[in-house]
Every structure is written in C-alpha cells, then in structure tokens.
Scaffold this motif. Structure first.
Motif, PDB file in Angstrom:
ATOM      1  N   HIS A   1       0.848  -1.193   0.000  1.00 30.18           N
ATOM      2  CA  HIS A   1       0.000   0.000   0.000  1.00 30.18           C
ATOM      3  C   HIS A   1       0.884   1.244   0.000  1.00 30.18           C
ATOM      4  O   HIS A   1       2.073   1.190   0.352  1.00 30.18           O
ATOM      5  CB  HIS A   1      -0.944   0.001   1.206  1.00 30.18           C
TER       6      HIS A   1
ATOM      7  N   SER B   1      -4.382   3.525  -5.253  1.00 28.79           N
ATOM      8  CA  SER B   1      -4.938   2.660  -4.215  1.00 28.79           C
ATOM      9  C   SER B   1      -5.827   1.627  -4.894  1.00 28.79           C
ATOM     10  O   SER B   1      -6.676   1.972  -5.725  1.00 28.79           O
ATOM     11  CB  SER B   1      -5.772   3.474  -3.215  1.00 28.79           C
TER      12      SER B   1
ATOM     13  N   GLU C   1     -15.840   3.211   3.246  1.00 26.69           N
ATOM     14  CA  GLU C   1     -14.513   2.863   3.758  1.00 26.69           C
ATOM     15  C   GLU C   1     -13.438   3.112   2.702  1.00 26.69           C
ATOM     16  O   GLU C   1     -12.340   3.607   3.014  1.00 26.69           O
ATOM     17  CB  GLU C   1     -14.489   1.395   4.192  1.00 26.69           C
TER      18      GLU C   1
ATOM     19  N   ARG D   1     -12.742   6.792   2.557  1.00 28.31           N
ATOM     20  CA  ARG D   1     -11.908   7.231   3.686  1.00 28.31           C
ATOM     21  C   ARG D   1     -10.444   6.865   3.453  1.00 28.31           C
ATOM     22  O   ARG D   1      -9.535   7.665   3.709  1.00 28.31           O
ATOM     23  CB  ARG D   1     -12.418   6.614   4.998  1.00 28.31           C
ATOM     24  N   THR D   2     -10.212   5.649   2.957  1.00 34.54           N
ATOM     25  CA  THR D   2      -8.841   5.204   2.690  1.00 34.54           C
ATOM     26  C   THR D   2      -8.185   6.062   1.623  1.00 34.54           C
ATOM     27  O   THR D   2      -7.054   6.545   1.789  1.00 34.54           O
ATOM     28  CB  THR D   2      -8.849   3.725   2.248  1.00 34.54           C
ATOM     29  N   HIS D   3      -8.889   6.263   0.523  1.00 40.88           N
ATOM     30  CA  HIS D   3      -8.337   7.038  -0.594  1.00 40.88           C
ATOM     31  C   HIS D   3      -8.111   8.492  -0.202  1.00 40.88           C
ATOM     32  O   HIS D   3      -7.060   9.079  -0.502  1.00 40.88           O
ATOM     33  CB  HIS D   3      -9.291   6.952  -1.793  1.00 40.88           C
TER      34      HIS D   3
END
Length: 410
Positions: free
Chosen positions: A260, A289, A300, A303-305
C-alpha cells in the motif's frame, strides 16, 4: 585595503566554477511553470469507448449522489467540520460537472494485458481516432505502452506507440513502464526522435513519463541512484516520474497485505524520486490505491483514498493515479480540503514577503516564498480557489502569482 590574492588568481578559479554553474543551470532548470494535473486516470484500451472523461464524470457524480448527496453525509464519511464540508462538497460537484478528468492515460500495459497482435493494433488505431475526434478532451491525454523488458515486449510496445502517434498525428503524453536500465530510456529517445522526423512533429514534441516501479529504477546494479541517469538519458524529454505502488512493493518482497502507498518502502522510493528530480523540472506523481469504492465498501474506500491523497500531497506528491470513477470524488475532495485548510495562512505569509513585512513573526526566504506561491497556484489550478480568492487573500494576479512561483521573487 590590503589583500593577498591578485585578480588573476581569483579569475582563474572563477572560470572553473563558471563551467560548473553552466552545467548545473542546464540540468537544474527548475519548474517550467504551467499547470500540473492532480491525477492520472488509467483506462484499459479495450474499455475506451465514446467520451471516457464524461462517462467517468457521470459515474462519479452518480456515486456522490447515492452515497453522499449532501454535505452532512460528506462530513461524516470523511471526518470534516460542517463549514468545510459544505464548501468542499459544492466544489467537488462543480469540478465533476465541469472537468471530471484532468489527465487520461489509455493503458496498453498491465490494465490491458497480452492480446493478439491484430487486436492490439486495432485498439491502438481505434483509440487514436477516438482521441482525435473528442470535441472537449481532458487537458492531458496519452497512452501507456508495453515495457521494453524483453524483445517481444519491446517490439509490441514500439509498434503500439508508432500506430497510436501516427494515427493521431500529434504528440500525446507517453508513459514508459517498468524501466530497469538507462539503455531502455536511450532506446525510447531514439524511437521518438524518428517518429518526430517522420511525422514532422517538431524536435522535442514527444516527451514521456518514466514509471518508477522496479527496484532497479531506484538503485541500479552498481549501487548508484538510477533516476538521475534516466533523466540525463532522456535528453530533456522526461516530463515526469510516476510511482508504481504494487509492482514496486512486490519487487521488494512485501506480502499482499503490506502493499500500500503508506508503507515505508514506498516512502523510501518516493524520497529517492523527490531528491533525484528536485530542480530538474521533472514532475512527480504518486501511485494508486487498489481499494475501490464499490458495493458495500464505498464509504470505507473513500476514507482510505482520501487519507492517502492527503498524505501524498503532504509529502510533496501533488498528482496520483485513479483507477475507478468514484475515486474522483475523494481525489478532488482531498485536494480541496488540503488547499482550503492552508490557503489563508499561505496567503498571509506570501503577502508579507511581497510587501517586505517583518512583523508577522515569520521571516520567509525566496525559496519559501516560491513554495507558498506554488501552493496558491496549485489551489487555483485544481479549482480549490478562484482568481478573485487569490487576489483577495494575497493581492496578486494570476500572472504575478505564476511569476513568483517560477522564480521566487516579486
């Protein structure tokens, strides 16, 4: 006044340094100015039909309408305060409606895979015809062709490059993947020189981005940093360095769970890219990502990106890859949030520098003023700010801001 060195001695030393100065100025010419896209959208060549940019924009707006139709939902998903969420939500909707894709790359490499030669030939010509016919294309459009790792890949990559550029009849953006040796860069330079000559494109028209996605593109077989030699071999044609998250982390031996953008191995590679390209005018792009906003995992994934894009910008990587239309939502949201959070403070410092004020508590030097101006310009370019906002905040026009960002002096 008495001195110990006569003029001829000093002049002799100065002459030697002047040669060094000239070489440094040629290699480290600085940023050429102008806009840099905040992202590159990768679309496999066989999936390129119709108006891709408009289709991605419509899909992104549809995802926003379904999962965060109002600023309140946006605030909750991304953890934003209400007032900021209102401004950012409105700007994201406007951006997706006006210019959803800034940079489009038609992919003939990993995203496309191996195909029969006649199939890839047909796709190369078809995609070039589509690009040529788009009435309102993205500001940047190009292709990623296959790597030069083996003879068969070289032949296929060179043919796709030739077919696409020949059919298009003008210079697209070129992305060169999986570079492992400086000789590959030299080979591409030779090919594009021949294309320019045959198609009357003009010397230097065809430039390319190098993808940094192999360990050999960071440290070569003799233990040297590879990127400075890549840039030199590019002979002024290297426009960018794009990080490849998953090929690089796999090459480093990381397990799938550790592959990641926030991994320390990626930070090391990006820092090498940053130091190697600093001052050369070669721009940087972070990777992608693979956590896609689809199905039940949209919130979710957003939020990660969102967090990864903010992290990239904070590390000096103002561009990155997007692999799915719904990632456009958080790509622009992160850019807008970052710039809106810092714009007022940056503008105050920039205005104090231009006005030669010393009572602000911060004494900025020309290099910092240049960085402040560059940040304001990026905010303007991506749509976080309007020209009137910039003038109100720091009293500079777009032209004045661009000049300050270029040279660091008013």
């Amino acid at each position: 006044m008495r001195t110990s060195l006569d003029g001829s001695m000093v002049a002799r030393v100065a002459r030697r340094l002047s040669e060094v100065d000239a070489e440094r100025a040629a290699r480290y010419a600085g940023d050429a100015g102008g806009r840099q896209p905040v992202h590159t959208c990768y679309v496999p060549a066989d999936k390129v039909t119709g108006d891709v940019a408009a289709e991605w924009g419509a899909a992104a707006l549809s995802a926003l309408e379904e999962h965060a139709p109002r600023a309140g939902a946006f605030a909750e998903i991304l953890g934003l305060p209400g007032e900021l969420a209102e401004a950012v939500h409105a700007k994201v909707v406007a951006k997706l409606s006006r210019e959803p894709v800034e940079d489009l790359r038609i992919d003939f490499e990993d995203g496309y895979g191996p195909r029969l030669n006649e199939v890839e030939d047909a796709d190369a010509v078809r995609c070039a015809d589509l690009v040529a016919g788009w009435p309102d294309p993205p500001p940047w459009v190009g292709i990623r062709f296959k790597s030069f790792d083996t003879r068969s890949l070289f032949d296929r990559g060179a043919r796709t490059l030739d077919l696409f550029v020949t059919e298009l009849g003008r210079a697209p953006v070129l992305t060169f993947p999986k570079v492992t040796d400086v000789a590959q860069v030299s080979a591409l330079v030779e090919l594009v020189e021949l294309l320019e000559d045959r198609l009357d494109l003009g010397t230097g028209a065809l430039r390319f981005e190098i993808q940094i996605e192999t360990t050999q593109s960071i440290v070569d077989s003799e233990g040297r940093l590879a990127i400075p030699r890549f840039i030199a071999a590019g002979a002024g044609r290297v426009s960018g360095l794009h990080f490849g998250t998953y090929d690089y982390t796999a090459a480093c031996g990381l397990s799938a769970a550790e592959q990641h953008l926030a991994h320390a191995a990626c930070d090391f590679a990006r820092h090498v890219m940053q130091v190697s390209a600093a001052g050369t005018g070669v721009r940087l792009s972070d990777g992608s990502s693979n956590v896609l906003p689809v199905g039940d995992g949209v919130h979710e994934a957003w939020r990660t990106h969102f967090a990864l894009v903010l992290r990239s910008i904070a590390h000096g990587f103002h561009q990155g890859w997007d692999m799915h239309p719904a990632q456009l939502v958080t790509r622009y949201a992160a850019n807008f949030v970052y710039h809106l959070r810092h714009a007022e403070a940056n503008a105050r410092r920039l205005r104090a520098y231009v006005d030669s004020q010393t009572d602000t508590g911060v004494l900025d030097e020309p290099a910092t003023a240049q960085a402040l101006a560059m940040s304001m310009r990026r905010a303007l370019d991506c749509g976080a700010l309007e020209a009137d906002d910039v003038r109100r905040m720091c009293g500079l026009s777009e032209v004045e801001l661009a000049a300050l960002a270029r040279r660091g002096s008013p």
